[in-house]
Design a protein around this motif. Structure first.
Motif, PDB file in Angstrom:
ATOM      1  N   PHE A  97       0.832  -1.200   0.000  1.00  0.00           N
ATOM      2  CA  PHE A  97       0.000   0.000   0.000  1.00  0.00           C
ATOM      3  C   PHE A  97       0.872   1.257   0.000  1.00  0.00           C
ATOM      4  N   GLU A  98       1.921   1.264   0.814  1.00  0.00           N
ATOM      5  CA  GLU A  98       2.811   2.427   0.843  1.00  0.00           C
ATOM      6  C   GLU A  98       3.510   2.614  -0.503  1.00  0.00           C
ATOM      7  N   GLU A  99       3.884   1.511  -1.145  1.00  0.00           N
ATOM      8  CA  GLU A  99       4.492   1.615  -2.480  1.00  0.00           C
ATOM      9  C   GLU A  99       3.500   2.214  -3.473  1.00  0.00           C
ATOM     10  N   LYS A 150     -11.297  -2.754  -3.885  1.00  0.00           N
ATOM     11  CA  LYS A 150     -11.104  -1.358  -4.298  1.00  0.00           C
ATOM     12  C   LYS A 150      -9.897  -1.233  -5.230  1.00  0.00           C
ATOM     13  N   TYR A 151      -8.827  -1.965  -4.931  1.00  0.00           N
ATOM     14  CA  TYR A 151      -7.644  -1.911  -5.783  1.00  0.00           C
ATOM     15  C   TYR A 151      -7.946  -2.479  -7.169  1.00  0.00           C
ATOM     16  N   VAL A 217      -8.915   4.778  -3.253  1.00  0.00           N
ATOM     17  CA  VAL A 217      -7.978   3.745  -2.838  1.00  0.00           C
ATOM     18  C   VAL A 217      -7.182   4.210  -1.624  1.00  0.00           C
ATOM     19  N   GLU A 218      -6.679   5.408  -1.673  1.00  0.00           N
ATOM     20  CA  GLU A 218      -5.897   5.928  -0.540  1.00  0.00           C
ATOM     21  C   GLU A 218      -6.782   6.061   0.702  1.00  0.00           C
ATOM     22  N   ARG A 219      -7.977   6.606   0.529  1.00  0.00           N
ATOM     23  CA  ARG A 219      -8.875   6.766   1.669  1.00  0.00           C
ATOM     24  C   ARG A 219      -9.261   5.417   2.276  1.00  0.00           C
ATOM     25  N   GLY A 221      -7.547   2.576   2.121  1.00  0.00           N
ATOM     26  CA  GLY A 221      -6.380   1.991   2.783  1.00  0.00           C
ATOM     27  C   GLY A 221      -6.118   2.621   4.131  1.00  0.00           C
ATOM     28  N   ARG A 222      -6.259   3.939   4.232  1.00  0.00           N
ATOM     29  CA  ARG A 222      -6.050   4.618   5.521  1.00  0.00           C
ATOM     30  C   ARG A 222      -7.090   4.152   6.544  1.00  0.00           C
ATOM     31  N   GLN A 223      -8.313   4.019   6.106  1.00  0.00           N
ATOM     32  CA  GLN A 223      -9.393   3.605   7.019  1.00  0.00           C
ATOM     33  C   GLN A 223      -9.167   2.176   7.519  1.00  0.00           C
ATOM     34  N   LEU A 224      -8.563   1.340   6.681  1.00  0.00           N
ATOM     35  CA  LEU A 224      -8.319  -0.054   7.059  1.00  0.00           C
ATOM     36  C   LEU A 224      -7.014  -0.238   7.809  1.00  0.00           C
ATOM     37  N   GLY A 225      -6.292   0.855   8.036  1.00  0.00           N
ATOM     38  CA  GLY A 225      -5.054   0.784   8.811  1.00  0.00           C
ATOM     39  C   GLY A 225      -3.857   0.320   8.023  1.00  0.00           C
ATOM     40  N   LEU A 226      -3.901   0.425   6.723  1.00  0.00           N
ATOM     41  CA  LEU A 226      -2.756  -0.004   5.906  1.00  0.00           C
ATOM     42  C   LEU A 226      -1.661   1.075   5.901  1.00  0.00           C
TER      43      LEU A 226
END
Length: 226
Positions: A97-99, A150-151, A217-219, A221-226
């Motif tokens: 996710f960070e990549e 989502k991805y 996608v970013e939102r 991932g942040r909500q899921l703690g990634l």
């Protein structure tokens, strides 16, 4: 005997039922009632048998209910542990996710250059990082099912834009280090300029979809703690 041991509750209920029926029938038939009056011990035996069977059955049923409640509680506890484990992001998900976010950040190699895309003319050096992303991330997946969905949606939008570019853009100038791509104008199309506008708008809509899903996608991932 094995059947009786395995079905003690049913056996007791049947014995109690037989006792009750025997007592009722004996009382309902005059001759039997008279005989029971001469033999009170049998009546007491039937009554005690029925009462004992009823009490034991109630105790057994309560025990069964408590056992079932305990099993349900243990099952719920195991499920809660599984849910917690499933909700926790894996190290691989966090890393990928960070990549992904780094690639698609405002200062990354893709986003800012794609924002220059006009749908009519573009430089290869601006879109090459986007093509590279579509190639390298085609087999990437995420363990988290919600984020994976989502991805997949985001990547499908990227592939749609990539296919539009490949199908409509043609190198018209530049060199191998930086080809300039353009789409055929209205004079070169059977449908004329209206057809040109339709094709160009299709490309711009695909780009808007990619940019919109990138934010989602970013939102997500942040909500899921990634």
């Amino acid at each position: 005997m094995n059947w009786i041991r395995r079905h003690a509750l049913i056996t007791t209920l049947l014995l109690g039922l037989i006792s009750a029926i025997t007592g009722i029938v004996s009382w309902a038939i005059p001759d039997s009632r008279a005989w029971m009056g001469r033999n009170p011990g049998l009546g007491w035996t039937l009554a005690i048998s029925f009462a004992t069977a009823t009490i034991w059955s109630l105790i057994r049923l309560d025990g069964i209910a408590q056992e079932r409640n305990r099993e349900v509680g243990e099952l719920q506890e195991r499920l809660s542990h599984l849910e917690v484990r499933a909700a926790a992001p894996t190290e691989r998900d966090v890393r990928k996710f960070e990549e992904l976010i780094d690639l698609w950040s405002l200062n990354g190699p893709i986003l800012r250059k794609l924002e220059l895309f006009s749908g009519r003319r573009w430089e290869g050096r601006f879109t090459d990082p986007f093509y590279e992303f579509c190639r390298q991330w085609a087999e990437v997946f995420f363990d988290n099912a919600d984020f994976e969905a989502k991805y997949v949606e985001f990547f499908a939008a990227c592939k749609g834009l990539e296919e539009w570019m490949s199908g409509n853009g043609a190198p018209t100038s530049g060199d191998s280090s930086n080809f300039i791509y353009t789409i055929a104008d209205g004079d070169e199309r059977e449908g004329g300029w209206p057809e040109f506008d339709r094709v160009r708008n299709e490309g711009l809509e695909l780009l808007d979809r990619v940019l919109e899903l990138r934010k989602e996608v970013e939102r997500s991932g942040r909500q899921l703690g990634l």
